[in-house]
Design a protein around this motif. Structure first.
Motif, PDB file in Angstrom:
ATOM      1  N   ALA A  28       0.861  -1.129  -0.010  1.00 40.84           N
ATOM      2  CA  ALA A  28      -0.122   0.108   0.185  1.00 40.84           C
ATOM      3  C   ALA A  28       0.940   1.255  -0.049  1.00 40.84           C
ATOM      4  CB  ALA A  28      -1.047  -0.015   1.144  1.00 40.84           C
ATOM      5  N   ILE A  29       1.926   1.170   0.788  1.00 42.29           N
ATOM      6  CA  ILE A  29       2.821   2.284   0.742  1.00 42.29           C
ATOM      7  C   ILE A  29       3.486   2.654  -0.656  1.00 42.29           C
ATOM      8  CG2 ILE A  29       5.111   3.211   1.776  1.00 42.29           C
ATOM      9  CD1 ILE A  29       4.115   1.712   4.495  1.00 42.29           C
ATOM     10  N   ALA A  30       3.914   1.517  -1.039  1.00 43.45           N
ATOM     11  CA  ALA A  30       4.757   1.345  -2.483  1.00 43.45           C
ATOM     12  C   ALA A  30       3.763   1.902  -3.401  1.00 43.45           C
ATOM     13  CB  ALA A  30       5.271  -0.008  -2.667  1.00 43.45           C
ATOM     14  N   ALA A  31       2.584   1.554  -3.621  1.00 47.15           N
ATOM     15  CA  ALA A  31       1.580   1.971  -4.532  1.00 47.15           C
ATOM     16  C   ALA A  31       1.338   3.593  -4.382  1.00 47.15           C
ATOM     17  CB  ALA A  31       0.338   1.076  -4.313  1.00 47.15           C
ATOM     18  N   LYS A  32       1.293   3.895  -3.179  1.00 43.65           N
ATOM     19  CA  LYS A  32       1.057   5.364  -2.987  1.00 43.65           C
ATOM     20  C   LYS A  32       2.082   6.259  -3.661  1.00 43.65           C
ATOM     21  CE  LYS A  32      -1.273   8.259   0.633  1.00 43.65           C
ATOM     22  NZ  LYS A  32      -1.746   8.294   1.880  1.00 43.65           N
ATOM     23  N   ASP A  33       3.524   5.632  -3.112  1.00 44.90           N
ATOM     24  CA  ASP A  33       4.540   6.322  -3.717  1.00 44.90           C
ATOM     25  C   ASP A  33       4.863   6.174  -5.200  1.00 44.90           C
ATOM     26  OD1 ASP A  33       5.276   6.667  -1.027  1.00 44.90           O
ATOM     27  OD2 ASP A  33       6.828   5.279  -0.943  1.00 44.90           O
ATOM     28  N   ARG A  38      -4.573   2.904 -13.978  1.00 42.82           N
ATOM     29  CA  ARG A  38      -6.199   2.968 -13.505  1.00 42.82           C
ATOM     30  C   ARG A  38      -6.325   1.818 -12.857  1.00 42.82           C
ATOM     31  NH1 ARG A  38     -11.175   1.249 -15.623  1.00 42.82           N
ATOM     32  NH2 ARG A  38     -10.308   0.000 -17.290  1.00 42.82           N
ATOM     33  N   ALA A  39      -7.226   1.885 -11.517  1.00 47.07           N
ATOM     34  CA  ALA A  39      -7.409   0.732 -10.945  1.00 47.07           C
ATOM     35  C   ALA A  39      -8.479  -0.174 -11.682  1.00 47.07           C
ATOM     36  CB  ALA A  39      -7.958   1.038  -9.374  1.00 47.07           C
ATOM     37  N   LEU A  40      -8.082  -1.517 -11.218  1.00 49.80           N
ATOM     38  CA  LEU A  40      -9.051  -2.631 -12.192  1.00 49.80           C
ATOM     39  C   LEU A  40      -9.600  -3.511 -11.193  1.00 49.80           C
ATOM     40  CD1 LEU A  40      -6.633  -3.908 -14.788  1.00 49.80           C
ATOM     41  CD2 LEU A  40      -8.532  -2.089 -15.286  1.00 49.80           C
ATOM     42  N   THR A  41     -10.873  -3.742 -11.124  1.00 53.19           N
ATOM     43  CA  THR A  41     -11.572  -4.753 -10.299  1.00 53.19           C
ATOM     44  C   THR A  41     -11.239  -6.334 -10.922  1.00 53.19           C
ATOM     45  OG1 THR A  41     -13.669  -4.908 -11.857  1.00 53.19           O
ATOM     46  CG2 THR A  41     -13.688  -3.250  -9.974  1.00 53.19           C
ATOM     47  N   ALA A  42     -11.579  -7.330 -10.235  1.00 55.05           N
ATOM     48  CA  ALA A  42     -11.235  -8.713 -10.907  1.00 55.05           C
ATOM     49  C   ALA A  42     -12.253  -8.918 -11.874  1.00 55.05           C
ATOM     50  CB  ALA A  42     -11.976  -9.712  -9.695  1.00 55.05           C
ATOM     51  N   ALA A  43     -13.424  -8.670 -12.154  1.00 53.56           N
ATOM     52  CA  ALA A  43     -14.114  -8.255 -13.609  1.00 53.56           C
ATOM     53  C   ALA A  43     -13.281  -7.812 -14.447  1.00 53.56           C
ATOM     54  CB  ALA A  43     -15.459  -7.816 -13.183  1.00 53.56           C
ATOM     55  N   ASP A  44     -12.690  -6.697 -14.265  1.00 56.19           N
ATOM     56  CA  ASP A  44     -12.126  -5.968 -15.258  1.00 56.19           C
ATOM     57  C   ASP A  44     -10.890  -7.008 -15.838  1.00 56.19           C
ATOM     58  OD1 ASP A  44     -13.760  -3.699 -15.158  1.00 56.19           O
ATOM     59  OD2 ASP A  44     -12.368  -2.851 -13.695  1.00 56.19           O
ATOM     60  N   VAL A  45     -10.089  -7.625 -14.911  1.00 60.84           N
ATOM     61  CA  VAL A  45      -8.997  -8.537 -15.180  1.00 60.84           C
ATOM     62  C   VAL A  45      -9.647  -9.462 -16.146  1.00 60.84           C
ATOM     63  CG1 VAL A  45      -7.163  -9.983 -14.287  1.00 60.84           C
ATOM     64  CG2 VAL A  45      -7.633  -7.573 -13.315  1.00 60.84           C
ATOM     65  N   THR A  46     -10.816  -9.896 -15.796  1.00 56.17           N
ATOM     66  CA  THR A  46     -11.383 -11.088 -16.417  1.00 56.17           C
ATOM     67  C   THR A  46     -11.742 -10.464 -17.980  1.00 56.17           C
ATOM     68  OG1 THR A  46     -12.128 -12.155 -14.374  1.00 56.17           O
ATOM     69  CG2 THR A  46     -13.238 -12.762 -16.563  1.00 56.17           C
ATOM     70  N   LYS A  47     -12.265  -9.461 -17.980  1.00 57.30           N
ATOM     71  CA  LYS A  47     -12.336  -8.872 -19.476  1.00 57.30           C
ATOM     72  C   LYS A  47     -11.193  -8.741 -20.173  1.00 57.30           C
ATOM     73  CE  LYS A  47     -16.689  -6.311 -17.957  1.00 57.30           C
ATOM     74  NZ  LYS A  47     -17.291  -4.991 -17.885  1.00 57.30           N
ATOM     75  N   GLY A  88       2.207   6.505  -7.086  1.00 55.41           N
ATOM     76  CA  GLY A  88       1.099   7.349  -7.578  1.00 55.41           C
ATOM     77  C   GLY A  88      -0.134   6.475  -8.026  1.00 55.41           C
ATOM     78  N   LEU A  89      -0.283   5.369  -7.490  1.00 54.93           N
ATOM     79  CA  LEU A  89      -1.321   4.531  -7.758  1.00 54.93           C
ATOM     80  C   LEU A  89      -2.407   4.577  -6.830  1.00 54.93           C
ATOM     81  CD1 LEU A  89       0.747   1.236  -9.109  1.00 54.93           C
ATOM     82  CD2 LEU A  89      -0.393   3.377 -10.732  1.00 54.93           C
ATOM     83  N   GLU A  90      -3.860   4.391  -7.231  1.00 56.86           N
ATOM     84  CA  GLU A  90      -4.630   4.332  -6.189  1.00 56.86           C
ATOM     85  C   GLU A  90      -5.703   3.535  -6.444  1.00 56.86           C
ATOM     86  OE1 GLU A  90      -6.371   8.384  -5.554  1.00 56.86           O
ATOM     87  OE2 GLU A  90      -4.344   9.463  -5.434  1.00 56.86           O
ATOM     88  N   GLY A  91      -6.600   3.014  -5.532  1.00 55.45           N
ATOM     89  CA  GLY A  91      -7.583   2.246  -5.678  1.00 55.45           C
ATOM     90  C   GLY A  91      -7.140   0.728  -5.494  1.00 55.45           C
ATOM     91  N   LEU A  92      -6.044   0.574  -4.725  1.00 53.31           N
ATOM     92  CA  LEU A  92      -5.671  -1.135  -4.487  1.00 53.31           C
ATOM     93  C   LEU A  92      -5.894  -1.200  -2.998  1.00 53.31           C
ATOM     94  CD1 LEU A  92      -2.186  -1.078  -6.214  1.00 53.31           C
ATOM     95  CD2 LEU A  92      -4.169  -2.089  -6.957  1.00 53.31           C
ATOM     96  N   VAL A 146      -7.058 -16.654  -6.321  1.00 52.76           N
ATOM     97  CA  VAL A 146      -8.258 -15.989  -6.509  1.00 52.76           C
ATOM     98  C   VAL A 146      -7.536 -14.412  -7.151  1.00 52.76           C
ATOM     99  CG1 VAL A 146     -10.160 -14.410  -5.445  1.00 52.76           C
ATOM    100  CG2 VAL A 146      -9.682 -16.649  -4.747  1.00 52.76           C
ATOM    101  N   ILE A 147      -8.293 -13.927  -8.142  1.00 54.49           N
ATOM    102  CA  ILE A 147      -7.700 -12.597  -8.782  1.00 54.49           C
ATOM    103  C   ILE A 147      -8.653 -11.711  -7.824  1.00 54.49           C
ATOM    104  CG2 ILE A 147      -7.665 -11.098 -10.683  1.00 54.49           C
ATOM    105  CD1 ILE A 147      -7.427 -13.895 -12.429  1.00 54.49           C
ATOM    106  N   LYS A 148      -7.931 -10.796  -7.292  1.00 55.75           N
ATOM    107  CA  LYS A 148      -8.703  -9.621  -6.475  1.00 55.75           C
ATOM    108  C   LYS A 148      -8.544  -8.479  -7.196  1.00 55.75           C
ATOM    109  CE  LYS A 148      -6.073 -10.079  -2.858  1.00 55.75           C
ATOM    110  NZ  LYS A 148      -5.457 -10.005  -1.367  1.00 55.75           N
ATOM    111  N   GLY A 149      -8.012  -8.027  -8.141  1.00 59.20           N
ATOM    112  CA  GLY A 149      -7.920  -6.641  -8.913  1.00 59.20           C
ATOM    113  C   GLY A 149      -6.578  -6.233  -9.178  1.00 59.20           C
ATOM    114  N   GLY A 150      -6.226  -5.081  -9.698  1.00 61.68           N
ATOM    115  CA  GLY A 150      -5.276  -4.797 -10.414  1.00 61.68           C
ATOM    116  C   GLY A 150      -5.167  -3.285 -10.945  1.00 61.68           C
ATOM    117  N   VAL A 151      -4.019  -2.877 -11.658  1.00 63.87           N
ATOM    118  CA  VAL A 151      -3.788  -1.712 -11.944  1.00 63.87           C
ATOM    119  C   VAL A 151      -3.306  -2.032 -13.528  1.00 63.87           C
ATOM    120  CG1 VAL A 151      -2.516   0.455 -11.823  1.00 63.87           C
ATOM    121  CG2 VAL A 151      -3.284  -0.761  -9.702  1.00 63.87           C
ATOM    122  N   LEU A 152      -3.979  -1.208 -14.407  1.00 64.07           N
ATOM    123  CA  LEU A 152      -3.480  -0.821 -15.783  1.00 64.07           C
ATOM    124  C   LEU A 152      -3.249   0.490 -16.013  1.00 64.07           C
ATOM    125  CD1 LEU A 152      -3.057  -2.355 -18.544  1.00 64.07           C
ATOM    126  CD2 LEU A 152      -5.427  -2.310 -18.780  1.00 64.07           C
TER     127      LEU A 152
END
Length: 177
Positions: free
Chosen positions: A58-63, A113-122, A65-69, A104-110
């Motif tokens: 969480a700290i690394a993502a914030k550093d 931009r934050a992705l949900t598990a459904a977005d990763v499946t798409k 510049g990524l949000e939504g994780l 289990v796929i929980k989400g991600g970033v592309l």
């Protein structure tokens, strides 16, 4: 005060987030070491798979510049840092998750931009980059052929009209003779 090993881990994760064009968060609970090794091997061309600590991530993502994780960083987490084609990495994770339901796929970033598990499946359902580029090339090729036809059609029609007039003139001269 942060311990040097934790600061180094955060710096490494931050660099991985910045250097990758996508990251997919997963829960690996229930997978054996052999299965994780198999997953890493399956992703080796497009991504690196690492087990991470949620607070440091969480700290690394914030550093980076990524949000939504933050919502996805609950429970045991591992991240696939994608350096190659994100579609291929998502397909690899999806296929492995089908064979091993413990993943289990929980989400991600592309691309930030934050992705949900459904977005990763798409994303995994998309065709590969090469196939999409080939389809785009075919569309452009078809457009060029259509444009070429439209440019040559008036000349061809004029040639057919002149030929029809010539035949009509020949018929009328034969009838008159």
């Amino acid at each position: 005060m942060a311990r040097p090993d934790k600061a180094a881990a955060v710096a490494e994760l931050t660099d991985l987030f910045r250097d990758s064009n996508a990251a997919v968060l997963t829960e690996y609970r229930g997978l054996t070491v052999a299965q994780l090794k198999k997953l890493r091997k399956a992703l080796s061309g497009n991504a690196t798979y690492a087990v991470v600590k949620n607070t440091l991530t969480a700290i690394a993502a914030k550093d980076a510049g990524l949000e939504g994780l933050d919502d996805a960083l609950k429970g045991p987490s591992a991240i696939a840092f994608v350096s190659g084609d994100p579609v291929e990495a998502a397909k690899g994770l999806r296929d492995f998750a089908k064979a091993n339901p413990a993943l289990v796929i929980k989400g991600g970033v592309l691309e930030g931009r934050a992705l949900t598990a459904a977005d990763v499946t798409k994303l995994a359902d998309l065709e590969s980059r090469e196939v999409l580029l080939a389809k785009a090339a075919n569309v452009f090729k078809a457009s060029l052929f259509q444009a070429a036809y439209l440019f040559t059609a008036p000349a061809a029609q004029a040639a057919r009209t002149v030929d029809a007039l010539r035949l009509k003139l020949e018929e009328s001269t034969e009838v008159a003779a």
